[in-house]
Every structure is written in C-alpha cells, then in structure tokens.
Design a protein around this motif. Structure first.
Motif: not given
Length: 124
Positions: A57-64, A68-73
C-alpha cells in the motif's frame, strides 16, 4: 529494451506477458505508446499480484507525490489507488513452476534482458 527480450524470448518458444494494475484502457494505451511486442493484461485491484505476495500500500507521502505530478492512481487503477505491485519478472515453465524471479520495490529497476534470456535457456 523491451523488444530486446520479446523477440529472443519468442524465438526460444516463450511467451512474454505483462500484468499491470491499470484499467484496460490504460494498459492498451501503454502498449500502443511504447509499441510493445507482447500483451499487457489488466489486474485491477492487484488480485493476481496479491496471490504472488506482490503488493504494497502506497504511503500517504508517496501518494501525494503522484498526485502533484498529475498521475491519477484512483482513475488509472480503477478505484484502487493505494495498492500497487513492485516490479517483478518471472520465468515460469510449462508446468506452471516459477524457475526464475526478479522482484524489486524500486519501480525504476527492472530485470536485465540477458538474465531473463539466460533463465529461459536454463529451462531446457
């Protein structure tokens, strides 16, 4: 580099397949954009990856950072924005037994084509 594996692998009687957590439209776009010489299958929700023990599971900081780079996971992964597989490559024999594996949590690291081809050669 991808063709560096696909064509020699096919010549060895192997089939190269990629599995992605992205929705089919994203997988098709990826395959077309890079002119991939192999199928890219969608594993929405990473259910197949979970069976191989390959999810995190992607941590909050990496998801953010992704945001920011516009990659809508959320969109590209069909509503499963935090569950991702690491980079993994397997050589699986005709009996379904994994004979060689490469797994790296750093998505920028990939298996070396020469290593994959050597693993294929070792199957005989």
């Amino acid at each position: 580099m991808r063709r560096a594996v696909a064509q020699p692998a096919t010549a060895r009687g192997a089939r190269l397949v990629a599995v992605s957590p992205q929705i089919p439209d994203e997988s098709i776009t990826l395959a077309e954009r890079h002119a991939l010489a192999f199928d890219v299958l969608s594993d929405i929700g990473s259910n197949t990856a979970k069976q191989y023990g390959l999810v995190f599971d992607l941590p909050d900081d990496l998801a953010a950072v992704h945001g920011k780079f516009g990659f809508d996971l959320q969109r590209v992964n069909g509503g499963h924005p935090r569950t991702l597989p690491p980079a993994a490559t397997y050589v699986i024999d005709r009996d379904g037994v994994i004979r060689w594996a490469f797994v790296d949590t750093d998505c920028t690291n990939r298996a070396e084509p020469a290593d994959i081809l050597a693993a294929l050669d070792a199957l005989d």
